[in-house]
Motif scaffolding. Structure first.
Motif, short mmCIF file in Angstrom:
data_model
loop_
_atom_site.label_atom_id
_atom_site.label_comp_id
_atom_site.label_asym_id
_atom_site.label_seq_id
_atom_site.Cartn_x
_atom_site.Cartn_y
_atom_site.Cartn_z
N ARG A 32 23.80 -12.42 -2.02
CA ARG A 32 25.02 -12.45 -2.96
C ARG A 32 25.67 -11.01 -3.38
NH1 ARG A 32 23.45 -10.68 -8.28
NH2 ARG A 32 21.11 -10.67 -8.44
N HIS A 33 26.50 -10.73 -4.00
CA HIS A 33 27.26 -9.38 -4.12
C HIS A 33 27.35 -9.18 -5.56
CE1 HIS A 33 27.69 -9.90 0.42
NE2 HIS A 33 28.60 -10.69 0.14
N VAL A 34 27.33 -7.93 -6.14
CA VAL A 34 27.73 -7.45 -7.37
C VAL A 34 28.87 -6.41 -7.46
CG1 VAL A 34 26.92 -6.50 -9.39
CG2 VAL A 34 25.24 -8.11 -8.25
N ARG A 35 29.88 -6.80 -7.73
CA ARG A 35 31.01 -6.14 -7.82
C ARG A 35 31.48 -5.47 -9.51
NH1 ARG A 35 36.90 -6.88 -5.26
NH2 ARG A 35 38.03 -5.45 -6.62
N GLY A 36 31.32 -4.27 -9.65
CA GLY A 36 31.93 -3.65 -11.15
C GLY A 36 33.10 -4.29 -11.28
N GLU A 42 38.38 6.55 -18.83
CA GLU A 42 37.60 7.47 -19.26
C GLU A 42 36.38 7.59 -18.32
OE1 GLU A 42 33.74 6.80 -22.13
OE2 GLU A 42 35.70 7.43 -23.41
N GLN A 43 35.83 6.64 -17.57
CA GLN A 43 35.15 6.49 -16.44
C GLN A 43 36.00 7.23 -15.08
OE1 GLN A 43 34.53 2.55 -16.27
NE2 GLN A 43 32.45 2.70 -16.75
N GLU A 49 35.68 14.75 -12.82
CA GLU A 49 34.88 15.98 -12.89
C GLU A 49 33.79 16.03 -12.05
OE1 GLU A 49 33.77 19.31 -15.01
OE2 GLU A 49 35.53 18.00 -15.49
N LEU A 50 33.05 14.99 -11.91
CA LEU A 50 31.89 14.87 -10.76
C LEU A 50 32.42 15.23 -9.19
CD1 LEU A 50 29.91 11.70 -12.06
CD2 LEU A 50 29.25 14.17 -11.84
N ALA A 51 33.39 14.47 -8.96
CA ALA A 51 33.76 14.37 -7.61
C ALA A 51 34.68 15.51 -6.83
CB ALA A 51 34.33 13.12 -7.06
N LEU A 79 23.93 -2.12 1.24
CA LEU A 79 24.71 -1.17 0.88
C LEU A 79 24.98 -1.03 -0.74
CD1 LEU A 79 26.45 1.49 1.70
CD2 LEU A 79 28.57 -0.16 2.16
N ILE A 80 24.78 0.23 -1.24
CA ILE A 80 25.36 0.27 -2.73
C ILE A 80 26.10 1.32 -2.71
CG2 ILE A 80 24.41 0.89 -4.97
CD1 ILE A 80 21.58 -0.11 -3.99
N VAL A 81 27.29 0.91 -3.34
CA VAL A 81 28.32 2.15 -3.82
C VAL A 81 28.08 2.36 -5.19
CG1 VAL A 81 30.90 2.46 -4.00
CG2 VAL A 81 30.14 1.06 -2.10
N GLY A 82 27.75 3.59 -5.47
CA GLY A 82 27.08 3.76 -6.79
C GLY A 82 28.36 3.69 -7.93
N ALA A 83 27.77 3.16 -9.06
CA ALA A 83 28.70 3.20 -10.23
C ALA A 83 29.15 4.64 -10.42
CB ALA A 83 28.19 2.39 -11.24
N ILE A 84 30.08 5.01 -11.28
CA ILE A 84 30.40 6.35 -11.56
C ILE A 84 29.18 6.95 -12.39
CG2 ILE A 84 31.97 7.78 -12.78
CD1 ILE A 84 34.14 5.98 -12.22
N GLU A 85 28.62 6.09 -13.31
CA GLU A 85 27.48 6.71 -14.03
C GLU A 85 26.27 7.07 -13.03
OE1 GLU A 85 26.31 3.52 -16.94
OE2 GLU A 85 25.53 2.48 -15.40
N LEU A 86 26.21 6.53 -12.10
CA LEU A 86 25.11 6.87 -10.98
C LEU A 86 25.23 7.90 -10.03
CD1 LEU A 86 23.95 3.13 -10.19
CD2 LEU A 86 22.93 4.81 -11.82
N LEU A 87 26.53 8.39 -10.15
CA LEU A 87 26.95 9.12 -9.10
C LEU A 87 26.27 10.94 -9.19
CD1 LEU A 87 30.54 8.29 -8.46
CD2 LEU A 87 28.70 7.70 -7.25
N GLU A 88 26.20 11.11 -10.27
CA GLU A 88 25.66 12.29 -10.56
C GLU A 88 24.10 12.39 -10.10
OE1 GLU A 88 24.94 15.91 -13.87
OE2 GLU A 88 25.76 13.85 -14.76
#
Length: 191
Positions: A32-36, A42-43, A49-51, A79-88
């Motif tokens: 299965r897959h989880v798509r945010g 705001e995100q 700011e991060l990227a 494969l995990i594409v990080g949610a914005i809150e995880l990218l830092e």
């Protein structure tokens, strides 16, 4: 790029045919897959700011979804594409692997790139630098791009997920839920 991902997520009954590490016992693993949800304004501001310079290449993807986990079964994933809150956290973890090296020993993508994805359990990251995607492997590696852009990256990741995971170091292992045996994907199938 989003169309490539959408087509893969729409496949019916995705599964890996796996073999245990001793190559004696097969296992079919339902996936299965989880798509945010799409990132909010705001995100997206936080992403900018991060990227830094990677933002322009990443923003179309994050407007479509904030994070993506592919090929999940139980606690395992590919494969995990990080949610914005995880990218830092992704970037701190990735940079920690080469923090003790002299800057002159680093590749350009290691000095200035941005980690946006990982293979679950690998400790390795996919890095966007000057529009190209690189693979930062803490066991070694080189400065050859994995893909010329994000679209090519997802074509590579999703056209043959088993080969992609194998090329990334064969870190993805699944379980039968009953034993400690580890099962390695050998074929990707769907209805």
């Amino acid at each position: 790029m989003i169309e490539i991902i959408d087509r893969h997520l729409a496949l019916r009954n995705p599964r890996f045919r796996c073999m245990d590490v001793d190559r004696t016992t097969p296992l079919v693993v339902a996936l299965r897959h989880v798509r945010g949800e799409p990132a909010t304004d705001e995100q997206l501001a936080a992403l900018k700011e991060l990227a830094g310079t990677a933002y322009e290449a990443l923003v179309p993807m994050y407007r479509a979804f904030d994070g993506l986990v592919l090929h999940m079964n139980g606690d395992e994933a590919g494969l995990i594409v990080g949610a914005i809150e995880l990218l830092e956290e992704f970037n701190h973890s990735w940079q920690a692997w080469h923090s003790d090296l002299d800057p002159s020993d680093l590749f350009e993508f290691q000095k200035h790139g941005f980690a946006f994805a990982t293979v679950a359990g690998s400790g390795n990251y996919f890095i966007l630098h000057e529009g190209r995607v690189y693979y930062s492997d803490h066991d070694g590696g080189d400065d050859e791009p994995w893909a010329d852009d994000l679209e090519s990256f997802f074509v590579r990741a999703l056209s043959d997920p088993v080969r992609f995971l194998d090329d990334a170091g064969c870190h993805t292992r699944y379980s039968d839920g009953e034993t400690d045996a580890q099962y390695i994907p050998e074929h990707f199938e769907h209805d």
